[in-house]
Scaffold this motif. Sequence first.
Motif, mmCIF file in Angstrom:
data_model
loop_
_atom_site.group_PDB
_atom_site.id
_atom_site.type_symbol
_atom_site.label_atom_id
_atom_site.label_comp_id
_atom_site.label_asym_id
_atom_site.label_seq_id
_atom_site.Cartn_x
_atom_site.Cartn_y
_atom_site.Cartn_z
ATOM 1 N N HIS A 90 0.819 -1.204 0.000
ATOM 2 C CA HIS A 90 0.000 0.000 0.000
ATOM 3 C C HIS A 90 0.862 1.268 0.000
ATOM 4 C CE1 HIS A 90 -3.307 2.717 0.771
ATOM 5 N NE2 HIS A 90 -2.662 3.185 1.827
ATOM 6 N N SER A 91 1.837 1.343 0.890
ATOM 7 C CA SER A 91 2.685 2.536 0.936
ATOM 8 C C SER A 91 3.536 2.647 -0.337
ATOM 9 C CB SER A 91 3.567 2.536 2.181
ATOM 10 O OG SER A 91 4.417 1.414 2.210
ATOM 11 N N SER A 92 3.922 1.516 -0.895
ATOM 12 C CA SER A 92 4.706 1.525 -2.132
ATOM 13 C C SER A 92 3.885 2.064 -3.290
ATOM 14 C CB SER A 92 5.196 0.121 -2.463
ATOM 15 O OG SER A 92 6.005 -0.364 -1.428
ATOM 16 N N LYS A 93 2.626 1.659 -3.378
ATOM 17 C CA LYS A 93 1.759 2.165 -4.453
ATOM 18 C C LYS A 93 1.507 3.658 -4.281
ATOM 19 C CE LYS A 93 0.274 -0.390 -7.336
ATOM 20 N NZ LYS A 93 0.925 -0.505 -8.651
ATOM 21 N N GLN A 94 1.364 4.115 -3.027
ATOM 22 C CA GLN A 94 1.216 5.554 -2.782
ATOM 23 C C GLN A 94 2.448 6.312 -3.259
ATOM 24 O OE1 GLN A 94 0.453 5.598 1.486
ATOM 25 N NE2 GLN A 94 -1.519 6.578 1.072
ATOM 26 N N ALA A 95 3.618 5.804 -2.928
ATOM 27 C CA ALA A 95 4.866 6.446 -3.339
ATOM 28 C C ALA A 95 4.997 6.435 -4.859
ATOM 29 C CB ALA A 95 6.055 5.753 -2.685
ATOM 30 N N GLU A 96 4.610 5.344 -5.485
ATOM 31 C CA GLU A 96 4.673 5.261 -6.949
ATOM 32 C C GLU A 96 3.763 6.308 -7.589
ATOM 33 O OE1 GLU A 96 4.250 1.886 -10.416
ATOM 34 O OE2 GLU A 96 2.798 1.884 -8.775
ATOM 35 N N ASP A 97 2.534 6.412 -7.101
ATOM 36 C CA ASP A 97 1.604 7.424 -7.634
ATOM 37 C C ASP A 97 2.167 8.831 -7.464
ATOM 38 O OD1 ASP A 97 -0.164 5.442 -8.387
ATOM 39 O OD2 ASP A 97 -1.471 5.687 -6.632
ATOM 40 N N GLN A 98 2.765 9.093 -6.310
ATOM 41 C CA GLN A 98 3.344 10.405 -6.052
ATOM 42 C C GLN A 98 4.520 10.678 -6.992
ATOM 43 O OE1 GLN A 98 2.109 12.666 -3.500
ATOM 44 N NE2 GLN A 98 3.221 13.945 -4.926
#
Length: 154
Positions: A103-111
């Motif tokens: 979840h945090s990785s996908k957030q970072a990727e989107d950012q």
Amino acid sequence: MVLIKNPRKVARRLMRNVGDGPLPLLALRVQERAREEVRELLSADGFREHRLYVLEVAGSHPYIRIGYSSEPWARLTRHIGEMNRWYHTLIRAYVSEPLNDKHSSKQAEDQAHSFMRKFYPVAAPRSRETFMGTDFNAGKTCVDVAVSLTKYPA
């Protein structure tokens, strides 16, 4: 023995005109060096961690790819196979520090993608993680900032 001062620069230039012929030996050596640098980093920290990655790809249409994987080594290997089939080659690769979970990785990727779209509004057709242009350092910076903001929120 011939010493090439800046092999990445020469490989980029060679790859622009490769067409559908064999990949130049120098470009394949640059690709192998980039792959080996990632392997060394991952062998110290772990091959199965949630990480973002940045790839600089040379060819007739050079681009930067920013993505996420929980198995970055395997993902890099698949990307290289795909690149080479389309007569492109890896010039440089970077993997971020590990993130806690998917979840945090996908957030970072989107950012990171959002940051890159501000610098390079021209993304490749049908791909949200491919950015036309070859500013690898901008991609690295976007990934590092996105990972830091996700890992260490204010």
